[in-house]
Motif scaffolding. Sequence first.
Motif, mmCIF file in Angstrom:
data_model
loop_
_atom_site.group_PDB
_atom_site.id
_atom_site.type_symbol
_atom_site.label_atom_id
_atom_site.label_comp_id
_atom_site.label_asym_id
_atom_site.label_seq_id
_atom_site.Cartn_x
_atom_site.Cartn_y
_atom_site.Cartn_z
ATOM 1 N N THR B 20 1.102 -5.830 -2.599
ATOM 2 C CA THR B 20 0.590 -5.555 -1.248
ATOM 3 C C THR B 20 1.639 -4.818 -0.429
ATOM 4 N N GLU B 23 2.132 -1.252 -1.620
ATOM 5 C CA GLU B 23 0.993 -0.445 -1.196
ATOM 6 C C GLU B 23 1.126 -0.078 0.280
ATOM 7 N N LYS B 24 1.456 -1.096 1.061
ATOM 8 C CA LYS B 24 1.591 -0.892 2.505
ATOM 9 C C LYS B 24 2.744 0.066 2.815
ATOM 10 N N ASP B 25 3.856 -0.133 2.121
ATOM 11 C CA ASP B 25 5.009 0.730 2.340
ATOM 12 C C ASP B 25 4.686 2.180 1.986
ATOM 13 N N GLU B 27 1.802 3.485 2.051
ATOM 14 C CA GLU B 27 0.906 3.964 3.107
ATOM 15 C C GLU B 27 1.710 4.381 4.339
ATOM 16 N N LEU B 28 2.656 3.531 4.728
ATOM 17 C CA LEU B 28 3.477 3.833 5.903
ATOM 18 C C LEU B 28 4.343 5.064 5.660
ATOM 19 N N THR C 18 3.923 -13.445 4.404
ATOM 20 C CA THR C 18 2.825 -12.507 4.648
ATOM 21 C C THR C 18 2.641 -12.258 6.143
ATOM 22 N N THR C 22 2.974 -8.764 7.828
ATOM 23 C CA THR C 22 1.871 -8.177 8.596
ATOM 24 C C THR C 22 2.329 -7.801 9.997
ATOM 25 N N ASP C 25 4.474 -4.757 9.695
ATOM 26 C CA ASP C 25 3.668 -3.584 9.394
ATOM 27 C C ASP C 25 2.916 -3.100 10.637
ATOM 28 N N THR C 26 2.381 -4.058 11.359
ATOM 29 C CA THR C 26 1.669 -3.708 12.581
ATOM 30 C C THR C 26 2.609 -3.017 13.558
ATOM 31 N N GLU C 29 3.280 0.439 12.155
ATOM 32 C CA GLU C 29 2.096 1.274 12.387
ATOM 33 C C GLU C 29 2.002 1.676 13.849
#
Lengths: 505, 505, 505
Positions: B20, B23-25, B27-28, C18, C22, C25-26, C29
């Motif tokens: 996860t 994937e997120k990294d 994406e970022l 997690t 999150t 990541d938020t 983002e």
Amino acid sequence: MNTTATEAYVNEAISNLTATLTEKDTELEGSIGAIGGLGDVLWLLLGAYMVFFMQAGFALLEAGGVSAKNTKNILLKNILDACLGGMVWWAVGYPFAYGTGGASPNAFIGGANFFMYKGTTSMNDSDGSAPSGYFYAGWMFQWAFAAAAATIVSGAVAERCNFMAYLIYTTIITAFIYPVVVHWGWSSEGWLSAFKAKAGDDSEEDWSYDPYLGGNGFIDFAGSGIVHMTGGGAALMGAIFLGPRTGRFNADGTVSDLHRGHNAVLQALGVFILWFGWYGFNPVSTLAFSMMDIAARVAVTTTLSACAGGCTTLLIHIACGNVPDVGPALNGILAGLVGITAPCVVVEPWAAAFIGFVAAFVYYGSSKMLLKLKIDDVLEASPVHFFCGAWGCLSVGFFATDIYVNNGVNGAYAADKDNGDSGNYGAFYGGGGEQLGTQIVGVLAIAAWTCGTSALMFFGLSKAGVLRVSPEDEQTGLDDSHHGGSAYDMQTMQANSGTVKVEAV
Amino acid sequence: MNTTATEAYVNEAISNLTATLTEKDTELEGSIGAIGGLGDVLWLLLGAYMVFFMQAGFALLEAGGVSAKNTKNILLKNILDACLGGMVWWAVGYPFAYGTGGASPNAFIGGANFFMYKGTTSMNDSDGSAPSGYFYAGWMFQWAFAAAAATIVSGAVAERCNFMAYLIYTTIITAFIYPVVVHWGWSSEGWLSAFKAKAGDDSEEDWSYDPYLGGNGFIDFAGSGIVHMTGGGAALMGAIFLGPRTGRFNADGTVSDLHRGHNAVLQALGVFILWFGWYGFNPVSTLAFSMMDIAARVAVTTTLSACAGGCTTLLIHIACGNVPDVGPALNGILAGLVGITAPCVVVEPWAAAFIGFVAAFVYYGSSKMLLKLKIDDVLEASPVHFFCGAWGCLSVGFFATDIYVNNGVNGAYAADKDNGDSGNYGAFYGGGGEQLGTQIVGVLAIAAWTCGTSALMFFGLSKAGVLRVSPEDEQTGLDDSHHGGSAYDMQTMQANSGTVKVEAV
Amino acid sequence: MNTTATEAYVNEAISNLTATLTEKDTELEGSIGAIGGLGDVLWLLLGAYMVFFMQAGFALLEAGGVSAKNTKNILLKNILDACLGGMVWWAVGYPFAYGTGGASPNAFIGGANFFMYKGTTSMNDSDGSAPSGYFYAGWMFQWAFAAAAATIVSGAVAERCNFMAYLIYTTIITAFIYPVVVHWGWSSEGWLSAFKAKAGDDSEEDWSYDPYLGGNGFIDFAGSGIVHMTGGGAALMGAIFLGPRTGRFNADGTVSDLHRGHNAVLQALGVFILWFGWYGFNPVSTLAFSMMDIAARVAVTTTLSACAGGCTTLLIHIACGNVPDVGPALNGILAGLVGITAPCVVVEPWAAAFIGFVAAFVYYGSSKMLLKLKIDDVLEASPVHFFCGAWGCLSVGFFATDIYVNNGVNGAYAADKDNGDSGNYGAFYGGGGEQLGTQIVGVLAIAAWTCGTSALMFFGLSKAGVLRVSPEDEQTGLDDSHHGGSAYDMQTMQANSGTVKVEAV
């Protein structure tokens, strides 16, 4: 939990993952921060280019506003304000203005980074020993400002100032008079500065603001006082010490119409270019990509003040019994622009329009006053830049809103303020008189410094006999007498003008 | 650890979370990279606009520098250099310059993407089969460069060149002569290019540099040689093959003052616009948002060279016994700008000022030399662009610093170099003579190609009898004889000029 | 798994991690999104500045195109189109155009945000109750568009329109006629708009498009119809109701050459500035930093159409038996630019060149038609802006590609479309006639509205006797009769012109 081993295994796995995560996050934050940093440099460069382009605006405005016979003289002055100004700003101007960071902060004048020297030529400013992209971009932006300040003067002393005197005064202004004011008002050490660093904070990145004056220091966002009063004050002194152009004032004290600009198209194009460049001057004075939302508000306040200034001045001119002429509209726009330059970031749109409205009266009134005093400021540089600049600084004391001055998200002044005394704002909104008081101190200090040093300088040039050209040369025109002939070759223009023939004598 | 099951459970959970996270990294990182890519396009577009605006600068500089009777002729040439140039650049110019990526790299000329055709109209360049935003923006930037190169010529051949000849030569230059030089010097295949891709690297994204010449290839960052020597060399050949304007040189070999520019204001505004546009020309030649810090340094070196060139040329002019005139200051600025265009990214600020200082002498000397040789280059296009362009290329061999050439963080040339031979830099800093040698090869190659092909072209036009207008038309002026009348209607200007009346004959 | 406790421990640890992940990541983002948002504002501001600078272009183009005796009049009009226009746009223009978001959407006219009032002065648009940076930047961009639309008219009514009439008509156009068209075509509520929000979507951020007309609504990307037809239609009505300049048409129906522009240099510089500004007009109409790749394609299509328009018009002019003159090339460039303004984002490069090619014929033909009809549009504002604007809107119906209209990655129109009816595209590509039909509806609606309201307005001004100056004032020139004297002081120009002397009478 039944076993320590399991716990330890889990903890270690989590710990490893957390470390990976933290490392990755730091890397991503670094990438994001780098983009912001590159955006800062882009923003400053664009601003620098636009403000530099104002030199073309000044050149055209001044060329159109003088006699055709003095066109090349005024063009050359504007060209050299950029060229010679660049050399001087590189050598000593910027260092005196922003050369800070030494062991003992100097509230009066800077003294480092002569010729951009920072110790090495690599580009890593982390320890301040090498120029960064932001340093270079900031130098560009400030060079363009310095050239603007210097070139304001040439409009006032036009049509009779000796070229040698010009070279001397423009060098002194760019090298010393203007940089000192910049140091006072915008550096991290200046006694007027809103951005004065707290004692002990020596890294530019980390400092918190601790101004000497009041809670905010002197608020002059993009330079109504620091740039325009300085240029306009020197212009005023130049006009006074030079005396009026021959025949400018009649024996009965009335103003002769003998002298007028020779080309209104150049004047109009000049003002359009100046207005365009002002969008570099004001919004880019945010100096940071992250303040782009604020820059947009600054663009709006700049626009509304310019519009109000132009419309109002034209109306005043008509109300005084004149026909609608181009000149007052153009100078009214400039009056509005100069007026909003200090307060643009701390006022609401309606207040911006009102500041432009008042600036029109300040310009019109001061212009009339100079004529009454028989001071011949050819391009009205001091009414536009000095008097409207003063009004702009003072208007901050009336119309700065609490939220724009003291809220970090919305304003340029609130961020990282650390003195626990940040409640000042405009008197109109109930913010009390402290900010207005600070603004008055700033206006008086800039006026005293710039007019005092300029008066001394022009007095010296006058005593040395190099300030003014001879009456014969003035009559002939400076282009023919000093610059190798007219800016125009009309003969061929005539000869080709189809339906018209001109007899050569 | 007591149970494999626990371990497996933990491992699976960690593994899922890591997936996860990754994937997120990704994406970022993609989002961050996308912003950088959009920034690249923005940067190129802004540069393209600024360089395009230089067309207005050239038009004004040239219009002001010719007789009023040839104003519309020179305006039309400048207009068509943008319009006709755009059509030609779209069809064949860009393809010959940058149409690379074919199976067999061509070190001499490109041959793909005619009419921008890349196979599809969607915008996804990942497999190179469709134009990307970066492709379009790059085309814009290069179109503006091509128009600049072409328009340099019109200044040299002004006041006597046939319009049909102009159409032919400007098409050939934009379609063939200039694109070939660009391919040599800037494409990924060119024999001079510093950016030549290593054999086998066919994706533009991934290539590493492996230049043919020396460790770095020919360093001409923004085109002192590639743009200015090419335009200036063609200009020189045009002036030679056309011969001087009637009456330009007296029987005793002295220069007549019969011909002079008709409007110094246009010349000054033209140079201000060109200077402004040069901030697109040089700093934006970094071609990447991520190199913004370097771009800021380029802006500084560009500025200092322009300032030094302007001041120095004016001083030389005065030292030669002349009065301070506008023309030398303006051409001196251009000399400094042309000179710094090649080295702007690899030299320190002080060296930039010195390069501008020397460029002033190169310009002034070559200008005098042309007059001695009775070559009539009306706008001094070849002294400014050809000779100062050559000096700019050579100056790299002297003043390029090690760190700016060979350090990826600081320079444009070091990134991804893969030939293990990257130690060359300026002789002044002890970098040896290899880079200077490469620069000499580049200068000679460009001079030979551009002068050779241009000479052939102008010789052909001369033989065909279409190169020069008739003496009568030259005397009358090109506007009246070829373009439907004068650029000016002075009658109404006169009639309204209050105190003056002109008798119509 | 052997124990629930272990599982729970692991799950909790994973869950905590997690959550941290999150949150981080938020945050990242958010940082990335913020940069994009700041980029949007920067993009809009740069566009606004460039489009504003077009005012200078219009001013020069128009000044150069009229008699010298009417120069100050036309300058003042252009100055006031920015100044007075800014005041009016602030008060009511923008609110009528974009003041949406009320409880009941209005497909005809907006009605909120008068004087930019949004309830508070803070900058946080999340609930729509305060102006954001994007709001301010958008206002700037749209103000510059409004000033452009208004100023088109002054060219058509030049040399004979009363100044008071000018003040009235320009106020009405900026306050009402133009804003209504903008609301129709570009707001989230307009009946023609491609960006009409789906009912129930009240937040600007979230809406999906649900246009009234066809699958896409009326596609007029940057305003061939909305800006240029509106300005050009009003210009046409003004020219008709004013009647031709005295002596413009001979008794035998032929066109007199009595009236011609007085300065081709001003015209050429004006067009170069307009072309430069068009790169703000068209590419920045993407309105988003994230669409920069698309903006680059728009820059290319804009360029190719301008180039094709300029070349083609010059060729037509020569083919009609004339010499190569500057005027047709300049107006041809403008014709190409106006024509591509609507379709620039939905067509391929080759189609852009073709649209410019056709625009040249539309301009040339409509110009001849007006002369046949004895309509005296001094600057050919309606051939360039009205007729070529109409062609630009219609060309979308022929040449819009499927992928550019319906693919969110490549086009400006496809994103978030929610009506399941998005298959329309250009007839040339087999997209059927529906889009062409929509374009015809749009063109007719704008023509009817703008010509109808303008005709009413000019008819009223004519009936009130304030529309046209007296024949005496027209003969004398507006500058002497209404604006305090000539734009030029030629006496000193003459006196200094070395080889020429003019006898004062």
